[in-house]
Design an enzyme around this catalytic site. Sequence first.
Site, PDB file in Angstrom:
ATOM      1  N   TYR A 158       9.225   5.857   7.473  1.00  0.00           N
ATOM      2  CA  TYR A 158       8.343   4.688   7.344  1.00  0.00           C
ATOM      3  C   TYR A 158       7.481   4.557   8.601  1.00  0.00           C
ATOM      4  O   TYR A 158       6.272   4.357   8.529  1.00  0.00           O
ATOM      5  CB  TYR A 158       9.204   3.444   7.130  1.00  0.00           C
ATOM      6  CG  TYR A 158       8.432   2.169   6.902  1.00  0.00           C
ATOM      7  CD1 TYR A 158       7.863   1.890   5.669  1.00  0.00           C
ATOM      8  CD2 TYR A 158       8.289   1.227   7.924  1.00  0.00           C
ATOM      9  CE1 TYR A 158       7.156   0.703   5.448  1.00  0.00           C
ATOM     10  CE2 TYR A 158       7.596   0.043   7.718  1.00  0.00           C
ATOM     11  CZ  TYR A 158       7.034  -0.215   6.480  1.00  0.00           C
ATOM     12  OH  TYR A 158       6.341  -1.389   6.279  1.00  0.00           O
TER      13      TYR A 158
HETATM   14  N1  LIG Z   1       7.532  -7.286   4.471  1.00  0.00           N
HETATM   15  C1  LIG Z   1       7.466  -6.864   5.702  1.00  0.00           C
HETATM   16  O1  LIG Z   1       8.251  -7.275   6.558  1.00  0.00           O
HETATM   17  C2  LIG Z   1       6.427  -5.875   6.094  1.00  0.00           C
HETATM   18  C3  LIG Z   1       6.244  -5.624   7.457  1.00  0.00           C
HETATM   19  C4  LIG Z   1       5.273  -4.731   7.843  1.00  0.00           C
HETATM   20  C5  LIG Z   1       4.465  -4.118   6.913  1.00  0.00           C
HETATM   21  N2  LIG Z   1       4.649  -4.365   5.588  1.00  0.00           N
HETATM   22  C6  LIG Z   1       3.768  -3.692   4.633  1.00  0.00           C
HETATM   23  O2  LIG Z   1       3.130  -4.673   3.830  1.00  0.00           O
HETATM   24  C7  LIG Z   1       2.704  -4.070   2.616  1.00  0.00           C
HETATM   25  C8  LIG Z   1       3.113  -4.955   1.452  1.00  0.00           C
HETATM   26  O3  LIG Z   1       4.533  -4.936   1.322  1.00  0.00           O
HETATM   27  P1  LIG Z   1       5.387  -6.250   1.016  1.00  0.00           P
HETATM   28  O4  LIG Z   1       6.253  -6.468   2.182  1.00  0.00           O
HETATM   29  O5  LIG Z   1       4.523  -7.326   0.529  1.00  0.00           O
HETATM   30  O6  LIG Z   1       6.353  -5.685  -0.149  1.00  0.00           O
HETATM   31  P2  LIG Z   1       6.434  -6.004  -1.707  1.00  0.00           P
HETATM   32  O7  LIG Z   1       7.394  -5.010  -2.250  1.00  0.00           O
HETATM   33  O8  LIG Z   1       6.713  -7.442  -1.918  1.00  0.00           O
HETATM   34  O9  LIG Z   1       4.966  -5.680  -2.210  1.00  0.00           O
HETATM   35  C9  LIG Z   1       4.488  -4.340  -2.304  1.00  0.00           C
HETATM   36  C10 LIG Z   1       3.569  -4.233  -3.503  1.00  0.00           C
HETATM   37  O10 LIG Z   1       3.113  -2.872  -3.597  1.00  0.00           O
HETATM   38  C11 LIG Z   1       3.213  -2.470  -4.961  1.00  0.00           C
HETATM   39  N3  LIG Z   1       3.315  -1.011  -5.070  1.00  0.00           N
HETATM   40  C12 LIG Z   1       4.370  -0.210  -4.722  1.00  0.00           C
HETATM   41  N4  LIG Z   1       4.101   1.061  -5.043  1.00  0.00           N
HETATM   42  C13 LIG Z   1       2.864   1.072  -5.610  1.00  0.00           C
HETATM   43  C14 LIG Z   1       2.042   2.088  -6.135  1.00  0.00           C
HETATM   44  N5  LIG Z   1       2.434   3.372  -6.182  1.00  0.00           N
HETATM   45  N6  LIG Z   1       0.827   1.747  -6.626  1.00  0.00           N
HETATM   46  C15 LIG Z   1       0.411   0.460  -6.604  1.00  0.00           C
HETATM   47  N7  LIG Z   1       1.142  -0.554  -6.122  1.00  0.00           N
HETATM   48  C16 LIG Z   1       2.359  -0.252  -5.622  1.00  0.00           C
HETATM   49  C17 LIG Z   1       4.463  -3.182  -5.469  1.00  0.00           C
HETATM   50  O11 LIG Z   1       4.495  -3.221  -6.888  1.00  0.00           O
HETATM   51  C18 LIG Z   1       4.316  -4.540  -4.804  1.00  0.00           C
HETATM   52  O12 LIG Z   1       3.547  -5.419  -5.599  1.00  0.00           O
HETATM   53  C19 LIG Z   1       3.332  -2.682   2.597  1.00  0.00           C
HETATM   54  O13 LIG Z   1       2.357  -1.732   2.975  1.00  0.00           O
HETATM   55  C20 LIG Z   1       4.415  -2.774   3.637  1.00  0.00           C
HETATM   56  O14 LIG Z   1       4.734  -1.526   4.186  1.00  0.00           O
HETATM   57  C21 LIG Z   1       5.605  -5.231   5.163  1.00  0.00           C
END
Ligand SMILES: NC(=O)c1ccc[n+]([C@@H]2O[C@H](COP(=O)([O-])OP(=O)(O)OC[C@H]3O[C@@H](n4cnc5c(N)ncnc54)[C@H](O)[C@@H]3O)[C@@H](O)[C@H]2O)c1
Length: 285
Positions: A158
Site C-alpha cells: 500500500y
Molecule cells: N480511510 C483512510 O484512512 C484512508 C487514509 C489514506 C488514504 N485513503 C485513500 O482514500 C481513498 C478512498 O478510500 P476510503 O478510505 O474512502 O475507502 P472506501 O472503501 O470507503 O471507499 C473506496 C471506494 O473505492 C471503490 N473502489 C474500489 N475498487 C474500485 C475499482 N476497481 N473501481 C472503481 N471503484 C473502486 C469502492 O467501491 C469504494 O466506493 C483510497 O484511495 C484510499 O487509499 C484512505
Amino acid sequence: MQDLKDKVAVVTGGASGIGRGICRALAEDGARVVVADIEVGRAEDVAKELQESGAEAIAAACDVTDPASIAAVVDKAYDTFGKVNILCNNAGVHVSGRARHMTEGDWDWLMNVNLKSIFTAVRTFLPRMLESGEPMHIQNTASEHGVGLPDLGRAVGYTASKHAVVGFSEVLRAENAKYNLEVSVLCPGLVRTDIYDSARNRDEASYGEGQRIAKEVGEPAMADGMHPDTAGRIAVDGIRDNDPFILTHPYIREFVDRRYQQVSAALDKADARNLTVEQSGRHYR
Ligand SMILES: NC(=O)c1ccc[n+]([C@@H]2O[C@H](COP(=O)([O-])OP(=O)(O)OC[C@H]3O[C@@H](n4cnc5c(N)ncnc54)[C@H](O)[C@@H]3O)[C@@H](O)[C@H]2O)c1
C-alpha cells in the site's frame, strides 16, 4: 479553481468514504457530480442523495482497472454534462502486512487499483479536458503513507503504491502547469471508512495474509478516524485553493519530519564526502 459553481466533477470511488465526502462537498459548492464506482448501487444512492439536496448528479458504473470502463465514464460525463472540469482519482484499496504476508495477487491488485488506474484515467480524460479551454483540476488520492511512514499497519505494498501516486501527481502538476492544469495530491490520515474491508470488491482466490491483517488491525482503529465528510471538505477546499499537497491531519507532520530528518542526514553525509566534480559528475536541475 475558486468557483465550483456549474463545474463538472468526476469522482472515482465516489460511492463510499472519502469519495462520498468529496462528492458531497463538491455538490455543496455548486458543482455537478459524476459518482463513479465499481459498487453501482451505492453510487446510485449517493447520486440520488445529491439530487435530493438540489445538486445535479449522476452515477456511473466504473472499474478503474479497466480502461474501457474508464472510457465509458468519460463518454457518460460528456454526454450528460458536456464537459469535465475536475477529476478526482480517489478509488483505492488496502492490503496490510509485511512483504512476506503478501501474494503476487495482492501486489498486482494494489498497484492496479491504486496507481495504474490513475495513469489510465489521466490518459483517457486529459486530452478532452485540455481541448475544452475550461478550468481544470485533477486530484489524486494518495495517503499519509505517501509522504511519511505511519506507525499503524506497516503496509509495504500500500505504501509503495501511495508513494508512487505522490510522485506521479507532482510530475503531472509540473509538466502541465503551462496548460493551466491544476493538480493536487490528497494525503489523508486515518479516516473512518470501509477501506479495511476493501476485499469486498475482490476475487477471493488471490487473498494473502495481508488482507486478513488489514481487517484485524485496521478495522478496530477506524473508530478513531476522521469523519469522511470532513476529509471530503478538506479535499475540495484544497481544489479551490489549488494546493499541490492536501494533508488532512496535523499528526502526519511527525511521520514526514521523521522521514526528512533521515534524508537530511544522508545529505549531510553526502556533503561531508567533499567529492570533486570528476568524482561526483555534474548535478542537474
Ligand atoms: N480511510 C483512510 O484512512 C484512508 C487514509 C489514506 C488514504 N485513503 C485513500 O482514500 C481513498 C478512498 O478510500 P476510503 O478510505 O474512502 O475507502 P472506501 O472503501 O470507503 O471507499 C473506496 C471506494 O473505492 C471503490 N473502489 C474500489 N475498487 C474500485 C475499482 N476497481 N473501481 C472503481 N471503484 C473502486 C469502492 O467501491 C469504494 O466506493 C483510497 O484511495 C484510499 O487509499 C484512505
